[in-house]
Design an enzyme around this catalytic site. Structure first.
Site, mmCIF file in Angstrom:
data_model
loop_
_atom_site.group_PDB
_atom_site.id
_atom_site.type_symbol
_atom_site.label_atom_id
_atom_site.label_comp_id
_atom_site.label_asym_id
_atom_site.label_seq_id
_atom_site.Cartn_x
_atom_site.Cartn_y
_atom_site.Cartn_z
ATOM 1 N N TYR A 53 0.826 -1.195 0.000
ATOM 2 C CA TYR A 53 0.000 0.000 0.000
ATOM 3 C C TYR A 53 0.870 1.259 0.000
ATOM 4 O O TYR A 53 1.803 1.394 0.796
ATOM 5 C CB TYR A 53 -0.907 0.007 1.243
ATOM 6 C CG TYR A 53 -1.671 1.296 1.431
ATOM 7 C CD1 TYR A 53 -2.806 1.564 0.683
ATOM 8 C CD2 TYR A 53 -1.236 2.267 2.336
ATOM 9 C CE1 TYR A 53 -3.505 2.753 0.845
ATOM 10 C CE2 TYR A 53 -1.921 3.450 2.499
ATOM 11 C CZ TYR A 53 -3.059 3.691 1.746
ATOM 12 O OH TYR A 53 -3.734 4.879 1.894
ATOM 13 N N HIS A 83 -1.903 16.054 -1.564
ATOM 14 C CA HIS A 83 -2.228 16.166 -0.137
ATOM 15 C C HIS A 83 -1.826 17.505 0.479
ATOM 16 O O HIS A 83 -2.229 17.797 1.607
ATOM 17 C CB HIS A 83 -1.572 15.016 0.635
ATOM 18 C CG HIS A 83 -2.285 13.715 0.462
ATOM 19 N ND1 HIS A 83 -2.198 12.979 -0.692
ATOM 20 C CD2 HIS A 83 -3.128 13.026 1.274
ATOM 21 C CE1 HIS A 83 -2.940 11.887 -0.584
ATOM 22 N NE2 HIS A 83 -3.521 11.898 0.599
ATOM 23 N N ASN A 195 2.609 10.258 6.921
ATOM 24 C CA ASN A 195 1.517 9.390 7.361
ATOM 25 C C ASN A 195 1.520 9.121 8.862
ATOM 26 O O ASN A 195 1.610 7.984 9.315
ATOM 27 C CB ASN A 195 1.556 8.069 6.584
ATOM 28 C CG ASN A 195 0.176 7.458 6.464
ATOM 29 O OD1 ASN A 195 -0.812 8.054 6.870
ATOM 30 N ND2 ASN A 195 0.110 6.271 5.896
ATOM 31 N N TYR A 278 -18.201 26.293 47.976
ATOM 32 C CA TYR A 278 -17.463 25.296 47.203
ATOM 33 C C TYR A 278 -16.301 25.897 46.424
ATOM 34 O O TYR A 278 -15.250 25.273 46.302
ATOM 35 C CB TYR A 278 -18.401 24.601 46.211
ATOM 36 C CG TYR A 278 -19.362 23.605 46.826
ATOM 37 C CD1 TYR A 278 -19.410 23.395 48.197
ATOM 38 C CD2 TYR A 278 -20.217 22.880 46.015
ATOM 39 C CE1 TYR A 278 -20.290 22.488 48.744
ATOM 40 C CE2 TYR A 278 -21.108 21.966 46.557
ATOM 41 C CZ TYR A 278 -21.135 21.769 47.930
ATOM 42 O OH TYR A 278 -22.011 20.867 48.465
ATOM 43 N N ARG A 281 -13.540 26.070 49.148
ATOM 44 C CA ARG A 281 -13.000 24.890 49.833
ATOM 45 C C ARG A 281 -12.769 23.684 48.944
ATOM 46 O O ARG A 281 -12.077 22.746 49.335
ATOM 47 C CB ARG A 281 -13.867 24.519 51.031
ATOM 48 C CG ARG A 281 -15.250 24.007 50.738
ATOM 49 C CD ARG A 281 -15.973 23.712 52.054
ATOM 50 N NE ARG A 281 -17.400 23.906 51.939
ATOM 51 C CZ ARG A 281 -18.284 22.908 51.887
ATOM 52 N NH1 ARG A 281 -17.869 21.663 51.924
ATOM 53 N NH2 ARG A 281 -19.570 23.175 51.792
ATOM 54 N N PHE A 327 -1.922 5.437 12.009
ATOM 55 C CA PHE A 327 -1.952 6.894 11.815
ATOM 56 C C PHE A 327 -3.127 7.527 12.556
ATOM 57 O O PHE A 327 -3.201 8.740 12.677
ATOM 58 C CB PHE A 327 -2.116 7.205 10.325
ATOM 59 C CG PHE A 327 -3.203 6.389 9.673
ATOM 60 C CD1 PHE A 327 -4.532 6.591 9.977
ATOM 61 C CD2 PHE A 327 -2.873 5.389 8.770
ATOM 62 C CE1 PHE A 327 -5.532 5.829 9.395
ATOM 63 C CE2 PHE A 327 -3.871 4.608 8.178
ATOM 64 C CZ PHE A 327 -5.212 4.834 8.492
ATOM 65 N N GLU A 413 -12.275 6.249 4.066
ATOM 66 C CA GLU A 413 -11.868 6.866 5.332
ATOM 67 C C GLU A 413 -13.143 7.347 6.023
ATOM 68 O O GLU A 413 -13.451 8.539 6.065
ATOM 69 C CB GLU A 413 -10.874 7.995 5.057
ATOM 70 C CG GLU A 413 -9.604 7.447 4.407
ATOM 71 C CD GLU A 413 -8.687 8.513 3.834
ATOM 72 O OE1 GLU A 413 -8.933 9.705 4.076
ATOM 73 O OE2 GLU A 413 -7.740 8.136 3.128
#
Length: 507
Positions: A53, A83, A195, A278, A281, A327, A413
């Site tokens: 791949y 990309h 990647n 609150y 404390r 990834f 994806e």
């Protein structure tokens, strides 16, 4: 100092030192051997036409498309072109440098099949100050931070853009000016550079470092407000927190107590209530929960910094390559969503103490809105508005990004981490948090000036630092310069540094 990169032992502090302080890096000799051994195995597999791949196949939905020998040579170039698809303003240098450091550490394992020349070029770029121009937005945090990492990878072909000595140049010119040869991209080199979730992880490391310093300052601000409101300090005794057992609460109570030690409140000579609200404390329990969340996030980020985030992954000792999903950014984005959320939570408590300082019904004798001239003057009334607006923004930003997946790439994806959204919004949360905490500091210093008893050494030192930057509010004046000055002061960590010199480390 030179940081030796060997695929293990990388810490958040190392990322800070390299990314922000320009510490030099060096690739470990054994790491170089591992890289070369893995590359040799990969080249044998390419010669044997074994299907791998992203080496001799397309990617994503095109993973079933097998490339011929000529296409294999050209594919990496077009992969990076395709990309490098980000958008928006350039990333700060430290984000980019941190990502490069993380990628070098991935390569150092010897499981990526990358040529050593690529890894060495990343090392040279860090050491010689060549920082790629990378857009802030575009990554979905799965298949790695592909868009931003591709803008780094463009430099491997002498393309893209990069900063050198303060000027932005075309990539080839930046490398030439720094004396770095262009290595070019061969089979696998491009994908091996991009990647992994390295930008998300670097940003998260830097955020966690800053958030820890911010939390310690939140404890100092709490100590100041507690002194000003004559708090009962018995809820801060170690025994109370040790019996429950949460490390963060034990740590937080100890830090606040350090700041008030030596003062009349801590010594029990100032009359106080049996039990406070609150926001007074339960501060150790709340900030302590935040400490514990940040500690968990740190553990996950450091695993990722030192792991093999890549695809495919090669195992030379077994002559094996495996394609999977190392990834995927979810192991980092999930704890980092929580990390941003707890900063917002501590901001909410900070504002509640600031509200008590302002409110004459709650402040144990302090003047309304901390002004001598109530009616004629409004004091710090509007400072609370400013804090509240930023808290609402932080609440919006605290919605988790890690559940916001949108499928892409023809549903190949179909689940992504959206980790870059997590990282980006965390820095926005922290930016607001500096201002919110700065306003509590300012209000607490104003309140302490109305008290006439002895304060703890840490509280005194914090107030002394604040008064170097913001004067006592004698009569009303425009407050935006004070707010911005306090925000910058908190961001600088000057209060923290001076208090720790006085009382010791708050951790």
């Amino acid at each position: 100092m030179t940081l030796v990169i060997k695929g293990s032992g990388l810490t958040i502090e190392d990322v800070v030192n390299v990314a922000r302080r320009n510490e030099k890096v060096e690739l470990d000799k054994k790491a170089m051997e591992r890289i070369n051994i893995c590359r040799a195995m990969l080249e044998k597999k390419i010669e044997a036409h074994e299907i791998m791949y992203g080496v001799n196949t397309g990617i994503g939905e095109f993973s079933e498309v097998v490339l011929n020998d000529d296409q294999v040579k050209e594919f990496q170039k077009y992969l990076i072109y395709n990309h490098a698809a980000g958008i928006g303003d350039p990333m700060p240098f430290d984000w980019v440098r941190g990502a490069m450091l993380g990628r070098i550490n991935v390569h150092a394992h010897g499981n990526s099949g990358v040529r050593l020349e690529i890894t060495k070029t990343l090392v040279d770029m860090l050491n010689k100050g060549v920082t790629p121009y990378v857009c802030q937005k575009g990554s979905v945090g799965a298949c790695g931070d592909l868009a931003p990492m591709s803008q780094i990878a463009l430099l491997m072909m002498g393309e893209g853009h990069a900063y050198f000595e303060g000027t932005l140049y075309p990539g080839k010119e930046a490398l030439e000016r720094a004396g770095i040869p262009v290595p070019g991209l061969q089979a696998r080199d491009g994908l091996a550079t991009i990647n992994g979730s390295n930008v998300l992880t670097a940003m998260s490391a830097l955020f966690l470092y800053d958030a820890n310093n911010w939390m310690k300052q939140a404890e100092i601000a709490a100590a100041m407000s507690l002194e000003a409101m004559k708090a009962n300090m018995r809820p801060y005794l170690p025994k109370l927190h040790e019996v429950r057992g949460f490390k963060g609460a034990i740590r937080s109570a100890a830090s606040i107590r350090k700041c008030v030690e030596g003062g009349d409140l801590c010594e029990g000579t100032v009359k106080c209530k049996v039990q406070d609200a609150y926001s007074m404390r339960s501060t150790p329990q709340v900030i302590g929960a935040a400490h514990d969340a940040l500690a968990y996030a740190r553990s996950q980020v450091e695993i990722e910094l030192n792991g093999v985030g890549d695809n495919p992954i090669f195992f030379p000792e077994e002559n094996l390559q495996l394609s999977g999903a190392n990834f995927q950014g979810s192991p980092v984005s999930v704890p980092m969503d929580m990390a941003g959320m707890v900063v917002t939570m501590v901001c909410v408590m900070s504002e509640r103490r600031m509200n008590r300082l302002n409110n004459p019904a709650l402040s144990v004798g302090l003047p309304a809105f901390l002004t001598k001239g109530a009616g004629m003057f409004s004091g710090l009334m509007l400072s609370q508005y400013t804090a509240d607006m930023q808290i609402v923004e932080n609440r919006i930003l605290s919605a988790p990004a890690s559940i916001q997946s949108i499928p892409a790439a023809a549903d190949q994806e179909d689940f992504v981490s959206m980790g870059m959204n997590t990282a980006l919004k965390n820095f926005q949360i922290l930016e607001n948090a500096y201002g919110i905490l700065g306003i509590e500091f300012m209000a607490a210093a104003q309140a302490l000036d109305f008290r006439d008893y002895k304060f703890g050494a840490g509280v005194n030192k914090a107030k002394e630092v604040i008064r170097k930057h913001v004067a006592f509010l004698e009569v009303d004046r425009p407050l935006y310069p004070d707010h911005n000055a306090m925000k910058s002061l908190v961001k600088s960590c000057e209060i923290l540094d001076e208090v720790e010199k006085t009382v010791g480390k708050l951790e």
